[in-house]
Write a protein that holds these residues in place. Structure first.
Motif, PDB file in Angstrom:
ATOM      1  N   ALA A  23      35.219  -2.765 -24.851  1.00 58.02           N
ATOM      2  CA  ALA A  23      34.427  -2.169 -23.771  1.00 58.02           C
ATOM      3  C   ALA A  23      33.075  -2.867 -23.636  1.00 58.02           C
ATOM      4  CB  ALA A  23      34.226  -0.674 -24.039  1.00 58.02           C
ATOM      5  N   THR A  24      32.466  -3.217 -24.764  1.00 53.68           N
ATOM      6  CA  THR A  24      31.187  -3.922 -24.708  1.00 53.68           C
ATOM      7  C   THR A  24      31.352  -5.295 -24.077  1.00 53.68           C
ATOM      8  OG1 THR A  24      30.443  -2.750 -26.695  1.00 53.68           O
ATOM      9  CG2 THR A  24      29.262  -4.744 -26.082  1.00 53.68           C
ATOM     10  N   LEU A  25      32.410  -6.015 -24.453  1.00 54.13           N
ATOM     11  CA  LEU A  25      32.640  -7.341 -23.872  1.00 54.13           C
ATOM     12  C   LEU A  25      32.914  -7.248 -22.379  1.00 54.13           C
ATOM     13  CD1 LEU A  25      34.803  -9.023 -26.675  1.00 54.13           C
ATOM     14  CD2 LEU A  25      32.402  -9.461 -26.117  1.00 54.13           C
ATOM     15  N   ALA A  31      28.444  -7.386 -16.223  1.00 57.01           N
ATOM     16  CA  ALA A  31      27.004  -7.531 -16.031  1.00 57.01           C
ATOM     17  C   ALA A  31      26.610  -8.986 -15.812  1.00 57.01           C
ATOM     18  CB  ALA A  31      26.261  -6.955 -17.238  1.00 57.01           C
ATOM     19  N   ALA A  32      27.243  -9.893 -16.572  1.00 59.13           N
ATOM     20  CA  ALA A  32      26.931 -11.309 -16.405  1.00 59.13           C
ATOM     21  C   ALA A  32      27.307 -11.794 -15.005  1.00 59.13           C
ATOM     22  CB  ALA A  32      27.663 -12.132 -17.468  1.00 59.13           C
ATOM     23  N   MET A 175      15.490 -14.307 -18.386  1.00 54.93           N
ATOM     24  CA  MET A 175      15.585 -12.917 -17.928  1.00 54.93           C
ATOM     25  C   MET A 175      17.018 -12.408 -18.021  1.00 54.93           C
ATOM     26  SD  MET A 175      13.048 -13.072 -14.609  1.00 54.93           S
ATOM     27  CE  MET A 175      13.521 -11.405 -14.115  1.00 54.93           C
ATOM     28  N   ALA A 176      17.992 -13.266 -17.646  1.00 54.03           N
ATOM     29  CA  ALA A 176      19.400 -12.857 -17.711  1.00 54.03           C
ATOM     30  C   ALA A 176      19.834 -12.597 -19.150  1.00 54.03           C
ATOM     31  CB  ALA A 176      20.282 -13.937 -17.077  1.00 54.03           C
ATOM     32  N   THR A 181      21.445  -8.824 -23.253  1.00 55.09           N
ATOM     33  CA  THR A 181      21.284  -8.304 -24.610  1.00 55.09           C
ATOM     34  C   THR A 181      21.045  -6.797 -24.589  1.00 55.09           C
ATOM     35  OG1 THR A 181      20.370 -10.431 -25.339  1.00 55.09           O
ATOM     36  CG2 THR A 181      19.956  -8.504 -26.740  1.00 55.09           C
ATOM     37  N   LEU A 182      20.171  -6.367 -23.688  1.00 64.37           N
ATOM     38  CA  LEU A 182      19.900  -4.930 -23.579  1.00 64.37           C
ATOM     39  C   LEU A 182      21.142  -4.170 -23.138  1.00 64.37           C
ATOM     40  CD1 LEU A 182      16.359  -4.999 -21.913  1.00 64.37           C
ATOM     41  CD2 LEU A 182      16.924  -4.504 -24.293  1.00 64.37           C
ATOM     42  N   ILE A 183      21.886  -4.733 -22.169  1.00 65.59           N
ATOM     43  CA  ILE A 183      23.106  -4.066 -21.697  1.00 65.59           C
ATOM     44  C   ILE A 183      24.144  -3.994 -22.808  1.00 65.59           C
ATOM     45  CG2 ILE A 183      25.075  -4.312 -20.115  1.00 65.59           C
ATOM     46  CD1 ILE A 183      23.102  -5.469 -18.069  1.00 65.59           C
TER      47      ILE A 183
END
Length: 462
Positions: A23-25, A31-32, A175-176, A181-183
């Protein structure tokens, strides 16, 4: 090396095989993609906005000089007005630089771009090697000039540092990376928090499996979601397993007890006959042994039937008229107590004849065991429910209300039943109920003014 390999495999499994890692990936991938699209749009919009602002400044300065040279040639160097661009050139058609502001003196034309015939202005971006940065250039064509020849007035404005070059790309990339990283951390933490009850359920289930402690239950989180329903379902399943296990243990205990009695009696009689073969009444001994053997046979037959029912063994079904079945069964066996029948013809069901005959036989045997003077058998169709109904009613002592369900437990025999018939197996009514359920029906003890009334209901056929 072996330890490092095991650690890598655990990390790989946690990232790419676990729900949390996948799920994180997926969240990072989505997001990417969104950030890339947004970065491209922002970069494009920023570029366009910067170009528009630069073009406006360059055009304003170039127009000021273009109006001036229609009257008189400009000084060389061209003076820079406050607030105007400091990069101006006046270039003849042959490429000679007729005048320039100090930053561009001595340099070749800042651009080779020429307006189209239908236009007097050209907008372009140039990155000449003579300048440290790219510039936005606006060229104004002037036909009637004090120079006596058409000229081009070029005004240029450099792009802000970090926008037109690699600095802007690096800034967007940083910034990306920070956002991704935060996401990723937020997704990993959020899913880990959401799955924490699942880990608790898993640990508890592992302990239950290891200790076979079916009385234990998994923790139920108050989330009102899928995990709460999962925990409730697991606890419900554990309850059924505990009930089934306890029932199985009671069944084994009761079966062992009921089998031990006839076996003990049979062994005792045979030992007595062997110890004193001359004086013993061998016929009475054989008769008693035969009774014990018959009881053993009955218990084993009932156990086998229950095993087949529990396993869902298939038995071919056919259309049966309950009234005809009752008539044939009553005529087949002579009873100690007379049987009165009230039969409605055409009460048809779909079942296996042997199994349904066994149900009727068990019900009649139970009624005969308790009846005082008469047994009543009724067959009719309940059209409102679409069910065929068979009732067996005796005029005996009846079944206490609190024991109506207990009589269907395996090897459960009330004190009155043991007193009236010591040879019963305690499996007749449980077998009858299991057969009824296997055909989508039911068997219950119903209310009656006197005696016991057992009611069998099965789906009726038209």
């Amino acid at each position: 090396m072996r330890g490092q390999g095991a650690s890598f495999r655990r990390l790989h499994a946690r990232l790419f095989r676990s729900v949390r890692g996948r799920a994180t990936l997926v969240a990072l991938g989505v997001a990417a993609t969104v950030l890339l699209v947004c970065a491209i749009l922002v970069r494009t919009l920023l570029q366009l906005s910067t170009e528009d602002v630069a073009s406006a400044r360059a055009a304003h300065a170039a127009l000021h000089v273009a109006f001036q040279i229609t009257v008189t040639p400009v000084n060389d160097p061209i003076p820079v007005l406050p607030g105007e661009s400091d990069m101006l050139q006046v270039v003849a058609d042959d490429g000679r630089v007729l005048g320039a502001t100090p930053p561009l003196r001595g340099l070749p034309p800042i651009s080779r771009a020429r307006p189209l015939e239908a236009d007097s202005r050209v907008d372009t971006t140039e990155c000449p090697s003579s300048l440290p940065t790219c510039v936005r250039v606006v060229g104004i064509a002037v036909g009637q000039t004090a120079y006596g020849t058409p000229v081009l007035v070029y005004g240029a404005v450099p792009f802000p540092s970090g926008v037109s070059g690699w600095q802007g790309n690096v800034l967007l990339a940083v910034m990306a990376i920070v956002l991704l990283t935060l996401i990723g951390l937020a997704t990993w933490t959020t899913i880990g928090t959401a799955l924490r009850p699942v880990e608790a359920i898993t640990r508890e289930m592992a302990e239950i499996s290891g200790t076979a402690a079916l009385h234990r239950r998994v923790p139920v989180p108050e989330t009102s979601g899928e995990i709460q329903r999962l925990a409730e379902t697991v606890n419900h399943t554990l309850g059924h397993l505990q009930q089934a296990t306890e029932q199985q243990r009671r069944f084994v205990s009761d079966a062992s007890h009921d089998l031990r009695n006839p076996i003990t009696g049979l062994l005792t009689r045979l030992e007595v006959a062997l110890d004193d073969p001359q004086d013993s009444d061998w016929k009475s001994t054989v008769r008693a042994a035969l009774r014990d053997t018959q009881r053993l046979s009955d218990i084993v037959a009932d156990l086998l039937e229950l095993a087949r029912l529990d396993a869902g063994a298939f038995q071919p079904a056919e259309r049966l008229d309950l009234a005809e079945l009752v008539v044939s069964e009553v005529e087949l066996h002579r009873r100690r107590v007379p049987i009165v029948t009230r039969l409605a013809a055409g009460t048809v069901v779909e079942a296996n004849r042997l199994r349904l005959a066994r149900v009727l036989g068990n019900l009649l045997a139970n009624a005969e065991r308790h009846a005082h003077s008469v047994i009543e058998v009724s067959v009719w169709t309940d059209h409102s429910q679409g069910q065929a109904v068979l009732e067996v009613h005796d005029d005996g002592e009846g079944i206490p209300f609190e024991a109506r369900e207990r009589v269907f437990d395996r090897f459960a025999r009330l004190d009155s039943a043991r007193r009236l018939d010591t040879g019963g197996t305690g499996l007749g009514l449980p077998i009858a109920r299991e057969i009824a359920r296997s055909y989508g029906g039911s068997l219950v003890v119903a209310d009656s003014e006197r005696g016991a009334r057992l009611v069998l209901r099965l789906p009726a056929l038209s």
